[in-house]
Design a protein around this motif. Structure first.
Motif, PDB file in Angstrom:
ATOM      1  N   LYS A  19      32.814  47.838  43.268  1.00 38.38           N
ATOM      2  CA  LYS A  19      31.499  48.320  43.714  1.00 38.38           C
ATOM      3  C   LYS A  19      30.830  47.304  44.640  1.00 38.38           C
ATOM      4  O   LYS A  19      30.397  47.637  45.738  1.00 38.38           O
ATOM      5  CB  LYS A  19      30.593  48.591  42.507  1.00 38.38           C
ATOM      6  CG  LYS A  19      31.106  49.645  41.548  1.00 38.38           C
ATOM      7  CD  LYS A  19      30.198  49.795  40.345  1.00 38.38           C
ATOM      8  CE  LYS A  19      30.089  48.568  39.473  1.00 38.38           C
ATOM      9  NZ  LYS A  19      31.279  48.242  38.688  1.00 38.38           N
ATOM     10  N   GLN A  74      21.011  46.245  36.226  1.00 40.27           N
ATOM     11  CA  GLN A  74      20.702  46.519  34.817  1.00 40.27           C
ATOM     12  C   GLN A  74      20.284  45.259  34.066  1.00 40.27           C
ATOM     13  O   GLN A  74      19.659  45.345  33.003  1.00 40.27           O
ATOM     14  CB  GLN A  74      21.892  47.199  34.117  1.00 40.27           C
ATOM     15  CG  GLN A  74      23.032  46.278  33.748  1.00 40.27           C
ATOM     16  CD  GLN A  74      23.993  45.977  34.892  1.00 40.27           C
ATOM     17  OE1 GLN A  74      23.769  46.374  36.021  1.00 40.27           O
ATOM     18  NE2 GLN A  74      25.076  45.286  34.577  1.00 40.27           N
ATOM     19  N   LEU A 105      22.254  53.672  44.594  1.00 37.34           N
ATOM     20  CA  LEU A 105      22.796  53.046  43.386  1.00 37.34           C
ATOM     21  C   LEU A 105      24.265  53.413  43.253  1.00 37.34           C
ATOM     22  O   LEU A 105      24.613  54.594  43.256  1.00 37.34           O
ATOM     23  CB  LEU A 105      22.033  53.518  42.145  1.00 37.34           C
ATOM     24  CG  LEU A 105      22.602  53.095  40.788  1.00 37.34           C
ATOM     25  CD1 LEU A 105      22.535  51.581  40.615  1.00 37.34           C
ATOM     26  CD2 LEU A 105      21.849  53.797  39.656  1.00 37.34           C
ATOM     27  N   THR A 125      27.391  53.074  40.735  1.00 38.98           N
ATOM     28  CA  THR A 125      27.745  52.749  39.357  1.00 38.98           C
ATOM     29  C   THR A 125      29.232  52.998  39.152  1.00 38.98           C
ATOM     30  O   THR A 125      29.872  53.704  39.929  1.00 38.98           O
ATOM     31  CB  THR A 125      26.954  53.609  38.341  1.00 38.98           C
ATOM     32  OG1 THR A 125      27.329  54.976  38.497  1.00 38.98           O
ATOM     33  CG2 THR A 125      25.461  53.458  38.544  1.00 38.98           C
ATOM     34  N   THR A 182      23.784  47.869  42.442  1.00 40.50           N
ATOM     35  CA  THR A 182      25.002  48.141  41.648  1.00 40.50           C
ATOM     36  C   THR A 182      24.649  48.008  40.191  1.00 40.50           C
ATOM     37  O   THR A 182      23.780  47.238  39.787  1.00 40.50           O
ATOM     38  CB  THR A 182      26.159  47.181  41.974  1.00 40.50           C
ATOM     39  OG1 THR A 182      25.869  45.882  41.458  1.00 40.50           O
ATOM     40  CG2 THR A 182      26.465  47.142  43.449  1.00 40.50           C
ATOM     41  N   ARG A 183      25.385  48.753  39.395  1.00 42.65           N
ATOM     42  CA  ARG A 183      25.245  48.692  37.944  1.00 42.65           C
ATOM     43  C   ARG A 183      26.629  48.737  37.341  1.00 42.65           C
ATOM     44  O   ARG A 183      27.450  49.523  37.642  1.00 42.65           O
ATOM     45  CB  ARG A 183      24.427  49.870  37.429  1.00 42.65           C
ATOM     46  CG  ARG A 183      24.300  49.830  35.931  1.00 42.65           C
ATOM     47  CD  ARG A 183      23.382  50.913  35.424  1.00 42.65           C
ATOM     48  NE  ARG A 183      23.099  50.704  34.032  1.00 42.65           N
ATOM     49  CZ  ARG A 183      23.935  51.065  33.047  1.00 42.65           C
ATOM     50  NH1 ARG A 183      25.061  51.644  33.316  1.00 42.65           N
ATOM     51  NH2 ARG A 183      23.615  50.849  31.801  1.00 42.65           N
TER      52      ARG A 183
END
Length: 104
Positions: free
Chosen positions: A31, A78, A22, A24, A103-104
């Motif tokens: 990203k 998300q 992940l 962030t 990705t967030r």
């Protein structure tokens, strides 16, 4: 123009050690660009910004994982929180290192 990031080497190392990665950070820092650049040709990219993809992930998460097989890059995870338990079940049962980049 792409700017090489120090994080590239770290991501490559972590990819061989973990089933899920992940990344962030704040908006618009690169990203997705970073991960897409590092992704192998066989890694599928999907974004939850796409309403039809997000709808499938939220209403039929199991079907989503049948349609989009790892290795997979899921952008903006998300936006589809109902998919997360299914990702966990997948990696617990049959996952391999590097299966999912998020990705967030």
């Amino acid at each position: 123009m792409y700017i090489k990031r120090h994080l590239e080497t770290t991501i490559e190392k972590l990819n061989s050690c973990f089933k899920v990665l992940l990344v962030t950070g704040p908006r618009q820092v690169g990203k997705t660009t970073l991960l897409r650049r590092l992704a192998a040709v066989d890694r599928t990219y999907v974004t939850m910004d796409d309403i039809s993809v997000r709808s499938l992930a939220m209403t039929e998460p199991a079907l989503f994982l049948q349609r989009y097989k790892p290795p997979l890059l899921i952008d903006e995870i998300q936006l589809a929180p109902k998919l997360l338990p299914y990702l966990k079940m997948y990696v617990d049962e049959q996952g391999q290192n590097g299966d999912f980049w998020l990705t967030r």
